[in-house]
Design a protein around this motif. Structure first.
Motif, PDB file in Angstrom:
ATOM      1  N   HIS A 163      -2.104   4.496   3.539  1.00 56.08           N
ATOM      2  CA  HIS A 163      -0.704   4.562   3.976  1.00 56.08           C
ATOM      3  C   HIS A 163       0.176   3.682   3.106  1.00 56.08           C
ATOM      4  CE1 HIS A 163      -1.449   6.750   7.806  1.00 56.08           C
ATOM      5  NE2 HIS A 163      -2.657   6.252   7.622  1.00 56.08           N
ATOM      6  N   ASN A 246       2.966  13.277   6.052  1.00 57.44           N
ATOM      7  CA  ASN A 246       3.063  12.975   7.486  1.00 57.44           C
ATOM      8  C   ASN A 246       4.046  13.913   8.165  1.00 57.44           C
ATOM      9  OD1 ASN A 246       1.401  10.689   7.394  1.00 57.44           O
ATOM     10  ND2 ASN A 246       3.135   9.326   6.962  1.00 57.44           N
ATOM     11  N   GLU A 373       7.729   4.497  -1.526  1.00 57.12           N
ATOM     12  CA  GLU A 373       7.621   4.894  -0.120  1.00 57.12           C
ATOM     13  C   GLU A 373       6.516   5.933   0.006  1.00 57.12           C
ATOM     14  OE1 GLU A 373       7.862   3.911   3.105  1.00 57.12           O
ATOM     15  OE2 GLU A 373       9.939   3.449   2.564  1.00 57.12           O
ATOM     16  N   CYS A 375       5.220   7.650   2.425  1.00 58.86           N
ATOM     17  CA  CYS A 375       5.798   8.851   3.051  1.00 58.86           C
ATOM     18  C   CYS A 375       7.197   8.527   3.556  1.00 58.86           C
ATOM     19  CB  CYS A 375       4.936   9.374   4.194  1.00 58.86           C
ATOM     20  SG  CYS A 375       5.692  10.841   4.919  1.00 58.86           S
ATOM     21  N   GLY A 376       7.286   7.619   4.534  1.00 57.41           N
ATOM     22  CA  GLY A 376       8.582   7.344   5.158  1.00 57.41           C
ATOM     23  C   GLY A 376       8.780   8.279   6.331  1.00 57.41           C
TER      24      GLY A 376
HETATM   25  C1  GLC Z   1       3.186   3.027   5.508  1.00 54.02           C
HETATM   26  C2  GLC Z   1       4.228   3.432   4.470  1.00 54.02           C
HETATM   27  C3  GLC Z   1       5.168   4.519   4.956  1.00 54.02           C
HETATM   28  C4  GLC Z   1       4.421   5.617   5.708  1.00 54.02           C
HETATM   29  C5  GLC Z   1       3.596   4.996   6.822  1.00 54.02           C
HETATM   30  C6  GLC Z   1       2.820   6.037   7.622  1.00 54.02           C
HETATM   31  O1  GLC Z   1       3.649   2.034   6.353  1.00 54.02           O
HETATM   32  O2  GLC Z   1       4.972   2.317   4.008  1.00 54.02           O
HETATM   33  O3  GLC Z   1       5.851   5.101   3.844  1.00 54.02           O
HETATM   34  O4  GLC Z   1       5.341   6.551   6.236  1.00 54.02           O
HETATM   35  O5  GLC Z   1       2.668   4.107   6.280  1.00 54.02           O
HETATM   36  O6  GLC Z   1       1.943   6.784   6.810  1.00 54.02           O
END
Ligand code: GLC
Ligand code: ADP
Length: 475
Positions: A163, A246, A373, A375-376
């Motif tokens: 992640h 995600n 990032e 995903c975000g």
């Molecule tokens: C991490 C990342 C984020 C992502 C999240 C869930 O915290 O920083 O970008 O969306 O994991 O996968």
């Protein structure tokens, strides 16, 4: 249905510091539609133990990284939870990774090694008459599992999902024994990293498959700019590495039914009401520019220092900004200062789930200028609530926003604005474009409508995970 165990350090609705918890909490429902029944193993922090009354004990040991421990099973909030009750490791007040001094707990490696070890033991010995065919391991906190599984002779398939590659889980070499790691693994092809133990690397080299949370981040991870020193190792496993975007929980995040909103909306009129309420809540004056929001951890990753410098571009054009965030002390203070200096900026320091819903409901735009990032999620909340995302063109942000450039506007498909490169100048330029578009009702309305229609759920990604599980499950 086939059985899998998802192993993580956070899970909504019990314990959350970031998007990891949202994703871990959403996976079981998502995967159940794709033929896989997931249980979720998380540590028994006080907040988690509070929900475990009446749970069944399914596994015990006298010595888990030096302390007695057991695993409890209970259905909580629709999740099949397994909780590692190990008070010496997890019964501590405050934040889950940090001590009172704001630094990581010095024994974090042992704490999460205990989680990984318990996962491997459950998969090998079974617990309460149940055992998984697949172990889905999230981030460094679960990444030692494949090593323990090997030692125990377990056969479950292992998938490591990264992640955020910024967090390695580092420990000095002197802790090899305490972490029950085999010394033959302490080399460049194993979990050694510049003389230390790197728990994330341990998972990268040993898991059957590796995934990360967007296709673009999967590509970025193998480059020196984004790999945080693990790009070479990840490149070596390129054929086993995939990017699965995600989703968000579209039931919890539904502007038409959101239980955390006073008045639900599906229409621009509903948005106007939510916006007026947000202006009052953040004490922002009316203006003819867009009302922007930020909901974020305040860390270097998120690029909010760049946004501070780019703010004049927004404020000079009647734009306003409401920020909700917590994290780095300097950034918190910088935003409080900006709010004190500009009537059109308002900042709340803290973590507030319900307020975040009201912000997406009332905002015209959500700003996500991250340096990287994986995903975000907040840009996807923005899409769903018609808060047009203005995002850095990186990682999952690049994969979820269709840019309102000439082509995107002409084709009528744009859902937001992208910023590239991620600099103050480019961000300022994007904020100018945002303000201009906001004053073009037809184009703006189209972007907002497209955004709210864009798919942000789990269906496609659940199928992609299920396909990976199918591949790695023992025949
Ligand atoms: C991490 C990342 C984020 C992502 C999240 C869930 O915290 O920083 O970008 O969306 O994991 O996968
Ligand atoms: P990351 O995991 O890197 O923090 P994500 O965008 O994946 O980034 O997920 C962040 C999650 O945490 C989202 O659900 C977001 O709404 C939430 N969040 C972050 N900061 C706050 C805050 N101060 N108050 C409420 N929710 C927050």
């Amino acid at each position: 249905m086939r059985n899998a165990l998802s192993v993580a350090s956070e899970c909504v609705p019990l314990i959350k510091t970031g998007g990891l918890a949202d994703v871990v909490g959403a996976l079981p429902t998502a995967l159940s539609g794709a033929g896989w029944a997931l249980k979720t193993l998380i540590p028994g922090y006080p907040a988690v133990m509070a929900a475990m009354e009446g749970a069944k004990e399914i596994w015990t040991t006298d010595d888990l990284m030096g302390a007695p421990a057991r695993v409890l099973a209970k259905e909580v909030a629709g999740l099949d939870l397994l909780v590692l009750d190990a008070p010496a490791h997890f019964d501590r007040p405050g934040a889950i990774y940090l001590g009172d001094d704001g630094n990581d707990h010095p024994d974090n490696p042992e704490r999460f090694a205990a989680l990984a070890f318990a996962a491997a033991a459950i998969a090998t010995e079974g617990a309460g008459g149940w055992s998984p065919e697949v172990l889905h391991l999230h981030d460094w906190q679960a990444a030692l599992t494949p090593w323990y599984l090997r030692t125990m002779g377990g056969t479950a398939g292992t998938l490591l999902t990264i992640h955020n590659v910024a967090f390695h889980g580092l420990a000095p070499a002197s802790r090899l024994n305490a972490l029950r790691l085999p010394s033959e693994g302490f080399n460049r092809d194993g979990f050694e990293f510049w003389g230390q133990i790197n728990m994330l690397k341990a998972g990268i080299v040993a898991a059957d498959k590796i995934s990360t949370v967007s296709p673009t981040y999967a590509r970025e991870l193998t480059t020196p700019d984004f790999g945080m020193g693990l790009d070479g190792v990840l490149k070596g496993r390129r054929n086993d590495l995939s990017g699965i975007l995600n989703g968000i929980d579209t039931a919890a995040w539904d502007p038409a039914t959101d239980p955390l909103l006073d008045s639900h909306f599906k229409t621009p009129r509903g948005k106007a009401k939510a916006k007026a309420a947000l202006e009052t809540e953040f004490d922002l004056p009316q203006s003819d520019g867009p009302l922007c929001i930020v909901v974020s951890r305040l860390t270097e990753q998120k690029g909010l220092d760049l946004l501070l410098d780019a703010l004049p571009a927004l404020l000079d054009r009647g734009g306003r900004l409401a920020l909700l965030g917590t994290g780095d002390r300097n950034l918190e203070n910088a935003w409080l200062e900006a709010a004190a200096n500009h009537p059109h900026v308002s900042a709340k320091i803290g973590y507030d789930e319900a307020l975040s819903h009201r912000m997406f409901a009332g905002a015209d735009a959500v700003l996500v200028p991250s340096r990287f990032e994986p995903c975000g999620l907040t840009q996807m909340f923005g899409l769903r609530y018609g808060a047009v995302p203005v995002v850095a063109m990186t990682g999952g942000l690049a994969d979820t926003v269709i840019p309102a450039n000439a082509a995107g506007l002409k084709a009528g498909v744009a859902t937001g604005l992208q910023v590239f490169p991620v600099t103050t100048d480019a961000l300022a330029h994007a904020l100018v474009r945002l303000c201009n578009l906001y004053r073009m009702p037809e184009e703006w309305g189209q972007i907002q409508k497209n955004a709210m229609k864009q798919g942000v759920g789990w269906r496609a990604s659940a199928a992609a995970y299920a396909a990976l599980y199918d591949e790695i499950a023992p025949a």
